[in-house]
Design a protein around this motif. Structure first.
Motif, mmCIF file in Angstrom:
data_model
loop_
_atom_site.group_PDB
_atom_site.id
_atom_site.type_symbol
_atom_site.label_atom_id
_atom_site.label_comp_id
_atom_site.label_asym_id
_atom_site.label_seq_id
_atom_site.Cartn_x
_atom_site.Cartn_y
_atom_site.Cartn_z
ATOM 1 N N CYS A 1 -20.224 -22.529 11.022
ATOM 2 C CA CYS A 1 -20.075 -21.627 9.813
ATOM 3 C C CYS A 1 -19.885 -20.066 10.236
ATOM 4 O O CYS A 1 -20.754 -19.566 10.767
ATOM 5 N N TYR A 2 -18.855 -19.556 9.790
ATOM 6 C CA TYR A 2 -18.405 -18.073 9.924
ATOM 7 C C TYR A 2 -18.511 -17.370 8.865
ATOM 8 O O TYR A 2 -18.222 -18.002 7.641
ATOM 9 N N MET A 3 -18.896 -16.074 8.774
ATOM 10 C CA MET A 3 -19.298 -15.544 7.528
ATOM 11 C C MET A 3 -18.120 -14.855 7.150
ATOM 12 O O MET A 3 -16.980 -14.632 7.831
ATOM 13 N N ALA B 1 -31.633 -20.801 19.460
ATOM 14 C CA ALA B 1 -30.356 -19.776 19.618
ATOM 15 C C ALA B 1 -29.876 -20.113 20.681
ATOM 16 O O ALA B 1 -30.493 -20.617 21.848
ATOM 17 N N ALA B 2 -28.507 -19.588 20.926
ATOM 18 C CA ALA B 2 -27.603 -19.780 22.143
ATOM 19 C C ALA B 2 -27.762 -18.526 23.072
ATOM 20 O O ALA B 2 -27.818 -18.648 24.432
ATOM 21 N N ASP B 3 -27.787 -17.505 22.524
ATOM 22 C CA ASP B 3 -27.646 -16.115 23.356
ATOM 23 C C ASP B 3 -28.422 -15.004 22.874
ATOM 24 O O ASP B 3 -29.190 -14.472 23.836
ATOM 25 N N VAL B 4 -28.780 -14.878 21.605
ATOM 26 C CA VAL B 4 -29.466 -13.674 21.296
ATOM 27 C C VAL B 4 -30.719 -14.053 20.390
ATOM 28 O O VAL B 4 -30.365 -15.126 19.728
ATOM 29 N N HIS C 1 -25.587 -18.255 17.225
ATOM 30 C CA HIS C 1 -24.889 -17.623 18.150
ATOM 31 C C HIS C 1 -24.698 -16.182 17.699
ATOM 32 O O HIS C 1 -25.118 -15.826 16.688
ATOM 33 N N GLN C 2 -24.038 -15.195 18.617
ATOM 34 C CA GLN C 2 -24.029 -13.914 18.099
ATOM 35 C C GLN C 2 -23.399 -13.719 16.955
ATOM 36 O O GLN C 2 -23.806 -12.729 16.290
ATOM 37 N N TRP C 3 -22.330 -14.411 16.498
ATOM 38 C CA TRP C 3 -21.679 -14.029 15.193
ATOM 39 C C TRP C 3 -21.260 -15.294 14.323
ATOM 40 O O TRP C 3 -20.916 -14.883 13.243
ATOM 41 N N PHE C 4 -22.163 -16.040 14.665
ATOM 42 C CA PHE C 4 -21.952 -17.431 13.519
ATOM 43 C C PHE C 4 -23.158 -18.256 13.738
ATOM 44 O O PHE C 4 -23.955 -18.052 14.880
ATOM 45 N N TRP C 5 -23.011 -19.449 13.278
ATOM 46 C CA TRP C 5 -24.299 -20.347 13.127
ATOM 47 C C TRP C 5 -23.473 -21.738 13.490
ATOM 48 O O TRP C 5 -22.578 -21.831 12.828
ATOM 49 N N SER C 6 -24.009 -22.720 14.216
ATOM 50 C CA SER C 6 -23.507 -23.891 14.061
ATOM 51 C C SER C 6 -24.431 -25.011 13.851
ATOM 52 O O SER C 6 -25.679 -24.667 14.191
ATOM 53 N N TYR C 7 -24.182 -26.015 13.068
ATOM 54 C CA TYR C 7 -24.895 -26.994 12.499
ATOM 55 C C TYR C 7 -24.607 -28.399 13.152
ATOM 56 O O TYR C 7 -23.746 -28.728 13.245
ATOM 57 N N GLU C 8 -25.554 -29.242 13.074
ATOM 58 C CA GLU C 8 -25.420 -30.915 13.449
ATOM 59 C C GLU C 8 -26.326 -31.319 12.459
ATOM 60 O O GLU C 8 -27.583 -31.411 12.553
ATOM 61 N N PHE D 1 -19.762 -14.309 -3.168
ATOM 62 C CA PHE D 1 -20.578 -13.440 -3.191
ATOM 63 C C PHE D 1 -20.195 -12.637 -1.714
ATOM 64 O O PHE D 1 -20.370 -13.347 -0.626
ATOM 65 N N ARG D 2 -19.950 -11.393 -1.738
ATOM 66 C CA ARG D 2 -19.407 -10.692 -0.518
ATOM 67 C C ARG D 2 -20.558 -10.821 0.666
ATOM 68 O O ARG D 2 -21.887 -10.466 0.221
ATOM 69 N N LEU D 3 -20.314 -11.202 1.840
ATOM 70 C CA LEU D 3 -21.255 -11.007 2.943
ATOM 71 C C LEU D 3 -22.280 -12.167 3.077
ATOM 72 O O LEU D 3 -23.204 -12.025 3.751
ATOM 73 N N LEU D 4 -22.203 -13.071 1.943
ATOM 74 C CA LEU D 4 -23.085 -14.315 1.979
ATOM 75 C C LEU D 4 -22.227 -15.438 2.018
ATOM 76 O O LEU D 4 -22.710 -16.438 2.355
ATOM 77 N N GLU D 5 -21.089 -15.494 1.727
ATOM 78 C CA GLU D 5 -20.053 -16.736 1.886
ATOM 79 C C GLU D 5 -19.774 -17.042 3.017
ATOM 80 O O GLU D 5 -19.545 -16.151 4.327
ATOM 81 N N THR D 6 -19.647 -18.360 3.585
ATOM 82 C CA THR D 6 -19.328 -18.898 4.595
ATOM 83 C C THR D 6 -18.083 -19.736 4.556
ATOM 84 O O THR D 6 -17.443 -20.145 3.609
ATOM 85 N N ASN D 7 -17.351 -19.949 5.718
ATOM 86 C CA ASN D 7 -16.040 -20.834 5.674
ATOM 87 C C ASN D 7 -16.300 -22.246 5.232
ATOM 88 O O ASN D 7 -15.938 -23.030 4.830
#
Length: 133
Positions: A54-56, A93-96, A29-36, A70-76
């Motif tokens: 997963c959001y950064m 991808a869903a959008d871009v 997605h534009q600002w995050f990834w989704s996993y199944e 690690f900064r900018l590599l960790e996700t929730n």
């Protein structure tokens, strides 16, 4: 006939011979990834799936001591995959346009809207591996 022999040899070599035990669907997605995670069996049910997003994490979202992060590599949430198992990764991808990359595995695949890219993966060692967007 002379030109078709190398082509058929290459097509035969590219054929999948392993049946994956687990499928991971990755959607950018534009600002995050989704996993199944699907097509796995557990003690309780068959044909179940796990879905999460997963959001950064930014610097404010990290724990106070910040050691081991690690900064900018960790996700929730982290994707946990088994070792010594044949895995199938389905990336879209869903959008871009996105690029899903795991440098430690030598993987890079483009996630394009409306297109499904497939990768096969066999993880041999245990560890924490980061991927980038």
């Amino acid at each position: 006939l002379l030109l078709s022999t190398p082509s058929f040899t290459l097509l035969y070599a590219m054929d999948e011979i392993s049946e994956p035990e687990l499928s991971l669907k990755i959607l950018g997605h534009q600002w995050f990834w989704s996993y199944e995670i699907s097509e796995f069996n557990s003690c309780q049910k068959k044909d179940q799936s796990l879905k999460y997003v997963c959001y950064m994490m930014v610097l404010d979202g990290l724990p106070k001591n910040k050691q081991g992060y690690f900064r900018l590599l960790e996700t929730n949430k982290r994707v946990i995959l088994p070792t010594n198992t044949h895995l199938r990764l389905l990336v879209s991808a869903a959008d871009v346009l996105h690029s899903w990359t795991v440098p430690s595995f030598g993987l890079k695949v483009d996630a394009c809207p409306g297109r499904l890219n497939q990768l096969n993966l066999f993880i041999k060692r245990v560890g924490v591996f980061f991927w980038s967007m």
